[in-house]
Design an enzyme around this catalytic site. Structure first.
Site, PDB file in Angstrom:
ATOM      1  N   LEU A 169       0.758  -1.334   0.118  1.00  0.00           N
ATOM      2  CA  LEU A 169       0.056  -0.031  -0.117  1.00  0.00           C
ATOM      3  C   LEU A 169       0.886   1.190   0.150  1.00  0.00           C
ATOM      4  O   LEU A 169       0.598   2.257  -0.637  1.00  0.00           O
ATOM      5  CB  LEU A 169      -1.031   0.031   1.346  1.00  0.00           C
ATOM      6  CG  LEU A 169      -1.930   1.310   1.278  1.00  0.00           C
ATOM      7  CD1 LEU A 169      -2.899   1.510   0.035  1.00  0.00           C
ATOM      8  CD2 LEU A 169      -2.689   1.151   2.466  1.00  0.00           C
ATOM      9  N   LYS A 170       1.781   1.110   0.971  1.00  0.00           N
ATOM     10  CA  LYS A 170       3.014   2.508   0.979  1.00  0.00           C
ATOM     11  C   LYS A 170       3.514   2.719  -0.850  1.00  0.00           C
ATOM     12  O   LYS A 170       3.457   3.953  -1.072  1.00  0.00           O
ATOM     13  CB  LYS A 170       4.157   2.005   1.678  1.00  0.00           C
ATOM     14  CG  LYS A 170       5.008   3.051   1.707  1.00  0.00           C
ATOM     15  CD  LYS A 170       4.719   4.409   2.210  1.00  0.00           C
ATOM     16  CE  LYS A 170       5.841   5.527   2.526  1.00  0.00           C
ATOM     17  NZ  LYS A 170       5.728   6.717   3.157  1.00  0.00           N
TER      18      LYS A 170
END
Length: 291
Positions: A169-170
């Site tokens: 997700l980062k």
């Protein structure tokens, strides 16, 4: 808290030192290790190795710049894993590749250590004000164990899914952030080359609903010519490179992200430690003599 827990920081740069200040306000103590032996908080004792930090800490929090730094600080006789006991909790806030994330999770599991990948979204202002967004991958029980730490450093924790999901997700978040900045830089460059008044143009950007608050902050920095680092170009370029590699492994076409990575590579060459908004300055310099 009934007794003061100690957070062992592996890496103690601009982000981690600010996290430590907010954790201290929440009742935690801290010890730290950096390869240089230096850091940004004079109240935190520095120890000679990651293993020694891990032995002194109740919870280990890792905040290092890349895969190579993660490997150097986690493994071997002096690595953090060697100093942790079964049942320990290791929080990896670093922005690293999915492969490095999985390797650390597997190594922790072999020692019965709970490893959570929990990179954060936000720059130094958010770290200072405890307004980071924590992007966590792990089980519900693991995230619950880490909640007091996450609550002390951030405004919200997003449970992204099982182990590894936070790291992925980062990459999504930072890819969008980098691409947005590049679009702003190109738009401003065209406007300046076309003869628009510089002050009017930068001020107009600050009023537009289509530009995020984050990017408006970068525009204000560029207007003032102040690229003091909140998120260094070298780290943004590294995250874009990780995203390109991760997407290629899944055969996902990301041509926009590829072009942005090239722009940030140019900016990294010019100003590696400046804030990544220096890309706006690079584009402005390119068109400076056009109008």
């Amino acid at each position: 808290m009934s007794s003061k827990q100690t957070i062992g920081f592996i890496g103690f740069g601009a982000m981690a030192s600010r996290m430590a200040e907010n954790l201290a306000k929440a009742g935690f103590a801290a010890v730290a290790y950096t390869p240089s032996g230096k850091g940004g908080n004079g109240d935190t004792p520095f120890l000679p190795s990651p293993a020694e930090v891990a032995r002194k800490a109740d919870i280990v929090l890792v905040c290092v710049p890349d895969d190579e730094a993660l490997e150097a600080s986690m493994y071997g006789a002096e690595g953090a894993l060697a100093g942790m006991s079964a049942g320990g909790l290791l929080l990896n806030t670093s922005s690293v590749s999915p492969e490095a994330t999985k390797a650390l999770f597997d190594a922790g599991a072999a020692r019965e250590i709970c490893v959570i990948d929990c990179p954060v979204s936000g720059s130094t202002p958010e770290a200072e004000s405890a307004n980071l967004l924590v992007l966590a991958g792990g089980t519900d029980d693991a995230i619950a164990r880490a909640k007091p730490v996450f609550d002390a450093i951030g405004r919200m924790t997003i449970h992204a899914g099982p182990a590894g999901s936070g790291a992925r997700l980062k990459l999504v978040v930072n890819g969008i952030m980098g691409a947005g900045l590049a679009a702003v830089a190109e738009g401003i460059a065209y406007g300046l080359a076309a003869g628009l008044d510089r002050t009017m143009l930068f001020d107009a950007m600050d009023e537009l609903a289509v530009i995020s608050p984050h990017h408006k902050r970068k525009i204000r920095m560029a207007k003032a010519g102040d690229f003091s680092s909140q998120f260094p170009t070298r780290l943004m370029q590294k995250d874009m490179r990780l995203l390109l590699d991760a997407a290629a492994r899944l055969a996902v076409p990301v041509p926009t992200m590829g072009a942005v990575t090239q722009q940030l590579s140019l900016t990294r060459r010019a100003a590696p430690d400046a804030d990544y908004s220096a890309l706006i300055g690079v584009m402005e310099k390119i068109v400076a003599n056009d109008a």
